[in-house]
Design a protein around this motif. Structure first.
Motif, short mmCIF file in Angstrom:
data_model
loop_
_atom_site.label_atom_id
_atom_site.label_comp_id
_atom_site.label_asym_id
_atom_site.label_seq_id
_atom_site.Cartn_x
_atom_site.Cartn_y
_atom_site.Cartn_z
N ALA A 116 0.82 -1.21 0.00
CA ALA A 116 0.00 0.00 0.00
C ALA A 116 0.86 1.26 0.00
CB ALA A 116 -0.93 0.00 1.22
N GLU A 117 1.98 1.23 0.71
CA GLU A 117 2.88 2.38 0.74
C GLU A 117 3.47 2.65 -0.64
OE1 GLU A 117 3.52 4.43 3.18
OE2 GLU A 117 2.55 3.39 4.85
N VAL A 118 3.87 1.58 -1.33
CA VAL A 118 4.46 1.73 -2.66
C VAL A 118 3.40 2.17 -3.67
CG1 VAL A 118 5.66 0.53 -4.52
CG2 VAL A 118 6.27 0.06 -2.16
N VAL A 119 2.20 1.64 -3.54
CA VAL A 119 1.11 2.04 -4.44
C VAL A 119 0.84 3.53 -4.32
CG1 VAL A 119 -1.38 1.83 -4.84
CG2 VAL A 119 0.02 -0.23 -4.57
N ALA A 120 0.87 4.05 -3.10
CA ALA A 120 0.65 5.48 -2.89
C ALA A 120 1.72 6.30 -3.59
CB ALA A 120 0.62 5.80 -1.40
N MET A 121 2.98 5.86 -3.49
CA MET A 121 4.07 6.56 -4.18
C MET A 121 3.86 6.51 -5.68
SD MET A 121 7.93 5.28 -4.89
CE MET A 121 7.16 4.10 -6.00
N ARG A 122 3.53 5.34 -6.20
CA ARG A 122 3.37 5.18 -7.64
C ARG A 122 2.22 6.03 -8.16
NH1 ARG A 122 1.55 2.14 -11.95
NH2 ARG A 122 3.21 1.28 -13.27
N GLU A 123 1.15 6.11 -7.40
CA GLU A 123 0.00 6.91 -7.82
C GLU A 123 0.38 8.39 -7.92
OE1 GLU A 123 -3.06 6.03 -5.02
OE2 GLU A 123 -3.75 4.23 -6.11
N GLU A 124 1.24 8.85 -7.01
CA GLU A 124 1.67 10.25 -7.06
C GLU A 124 2.52 10.50 -8.30
OE1 GLU A 124 3.82 13.67 -4.29
OE2 GLU A 124 3.15 11.78 -3.40
N ILE A 125 3.41 9.57 -8.63
CA ILE A 125 4.23 9.73 -9.83
C ILE A 125 3.37 9.64 -11.08
CG2 ILE A 125 6.04 8.64 -11.22
CD1 ILE A 125 7.49 7.92 -8.69
N VAL A 126 2.41 8.72 -11.12
CA VAL A 126 1.52 8.60 -12.27
C VAL A 126 0.72 9.89 -12.45
CG1 VAL A 126 -0.55 7.44 -13.15
CG2 VAL A 126 1.36 6.09 -12.27
N PHE A 128 1.62 12.86 -11.63
CA PHE A 128 2.54 13.87 -12.14
C PHE A 128 2.77 13.68 -13.64
CE2 PHE A 128 7.07 15.38 -12.62
CZ PHE A 128 6.77 16.73 -12.54
N VAL A 129 3.00 12.43 -14.07
CA VAL A 129 3.20 12.14 -15.49
C VAL A 129 1.93 12.42 -16.27
CG1 VAL A 129 3.74 10.32 -17.16
CG2 VAL A 129 5.03 10.46 -15.02
N THR A 130 0.78 12.12 -15.68
CA THR A 130 -0.50 12.42 -16.33
C THR A 130 -0.61 13.91 -16.63
OG1 THR A 130 -1.61 10.57 -15.23
CG2 THR A 130 -3.01 12.32 -16.09
N ALA A 157 1.16 3.36 -18.44
CA ALA A 157 2.05 2.59 -19.29
C ALA A 157 3.46 3.15 -19.25
CB ALA A 157 1.51 2.59 -20.73
N LEU A 158 3.58 4.45 -19.25
CA LEU A 158 4.90 5.09 -19.26
C LEU A 158 5.64 4.83 -17.96
CD1 LEU A 158 6.72 6.93 -20.97
CD2 LEU A 158 5.68 8.88 -19.83
N VAL A 159 4.96 4.95 -16.84
CA VAL A 159 5.59 4.71 -15.54
C VAL A 159 5.99 3.25 -15.41
CG1 VAL A 159 5.21 4.68 -13.04
CG2 VAL A 159 4.47 6.66 -14.39
N GLY A 160 5.12 2.35 -15.83
CA GLY A 160 5.44 0.92 -15.76
C GLY A 160 6.68 0.59 -16.59
N ALA A 161 6.76 1.16 -17.79
CA ALA A 161 7.91 0.91 -18.64
C ALA A 161 9.18 1.49 -18.03
CB ALA A 161 7.68 1.52 -20.03
N ALA A 188 8.79 5.82 -26.04
CA ALA A 188 7.50 6.43 -25.69
C ALA A 188 7.17 7.68 -26.49
CB ALA A 188 7.48 6.75 -24.20
N TRP A 189 8.11 8.62 -26.55
CA TRP A 189 7.74 9.92 -27.13
C TRP A 189 7.50 9.84 -28.63
CZ3 TRP A 189 5.63 13.87 -24.97
CH2 TRP A 189 5.45 15.03 -25.73
N ALA A 190 8.19 8.93 -29.32
CA ALA A 190 7.93 8.79 -30.75
C ALA A 190 6.45 8.48 -30.98
CB ALA A 190 8.80 7.68 -31.34
N GLY A 191 5.92 7.57 -30.15
CA GLY A 191 4.50 7.26 -30.26
C GLY A 191 3.63 8.38 -29.75
N LEU A 192 4.00 8.97 -28.62
CA LEU A 192 3.21 10.07 -28.07
C LEU A 192 3.22 11.26 -29.02
CD1 LEU A 192 4.19 9.99 -24.29
CD2 LEU A 192 1.93 9.59 -25.23
N GLY A 193 4.39 11.51 -29.64
CA GLY A 193 4.47 12.64 -30.56
C GLY A 193 3.52 12.47 -31.73
N ASN A 194 3.46 11.26 -32.27
CA ASN A 194 2.51 11.00 -33.36
C ASN A 194 1.08 11.14 -32.88
OD1 ASN A 194 4.44 10.44 -35.32
ND2 ASN A 194 4.56 8.27 -34.77
#
Length: 207
Positions: A116-126, A128-130, A157-161, A188-194
């Motif tokens: 649960a502690e790690v999930v909370a951290m990951r959600e905050e990073i996701v 931010f990336v969102t 997907a980006l955070v997982g990768a 990632a960005w090549a696809g995101l850029g398109n």
């Protein structure tokens, strides 16, 4: 020695031992010896092995999030912001391999409270990336064409990768943080850029 400094020493030792051995195999005797204190003092300051592990997870989570946020400049284009964030992420995980091991592998296998502690951290990073991807969509279109649900999925997907790539990069001393970030941007960005330009992939016609 001030209490805060003593606790830092104990947590440094805890991160190293937990990172190498995992929660269950880690020994409080070894942690105390590495910190240069008695085991009763570790229990006096940090209560229990579970509380010490939780404190280590929270400290390493906060440090990683702070490093990524601090690395991103707000006055540059969206792709540069993503590059800055990825470079900061890979640099931090490379500089703190035991801390990353605690977060990425050891905490996840330690049981529900630690997960649960790690999930909370990951959600905050996701989150931010969102916000970065949403900003890129606004920058590209003025009125963003990406649905909120799609942006959130791309961030996941980006955070997982990036997490998987950090494991690879940290296992090879020849891979620098900039090289890992460049690999991630090429992936990632090549696809995101398109996608930002409106060039979407579509499912081929089965016929």
């Amino acid at each position: 020695m001030p209490r805060a400094e003593r606790e830092r020493q104990m947590m440094d030792a805890g991160v190293r031992v937990f990172g190498e051995r995992g929660y269950r195999a880690a020994s409080m005797d070894e942690i105390a010896e590495l910190a240069g204190v008695s085991k009763p003092l570790v229990y006096l300051y940090l209560n229990s092995k579970e509380d010490l592990f939780t404190a280590c997870i929270r400290r390493e989570s906060a440090a990683l999030i702070a490093a990524v946020r601090a690395g991103v400049r707000v006055d540059v284009p969206a792709d540069r912001q993503l590059w800055d964030g990825l470079t900061a992420f890979f640099a931090h995980t490379a500089e703190h391999p035991d801390g990353w091991a605690v977060l990425h592998s050891q905490a996840r296998s330690g049981g529900d409270p630690f997960v649960a502690e790690v999930v909370a951290m990951r959600e905050e990073i996701v989150a931010f990336v969102t916000s970065l991807i949403a900003a890129a969509a606004r920058e590209a279109h003025g009125d963003p064409e990406l649905a909120e649900r799609e942006v959130a999925g791309l961030a996941q997907a980006l955070v997982g990768a990036a997490e998987a790539l950090a494991g690879w990069a940290n296992g090879d001393d020849s891979v620098s943080a900039r090289e890992a970030a460049a690999t991630m941007m090429n992936f990632a960005w090549a696809g995101l850029g398109n996608l930002m330009a409106g060039a979407r992939w579509s499912v081929p016609d089965a016929s």
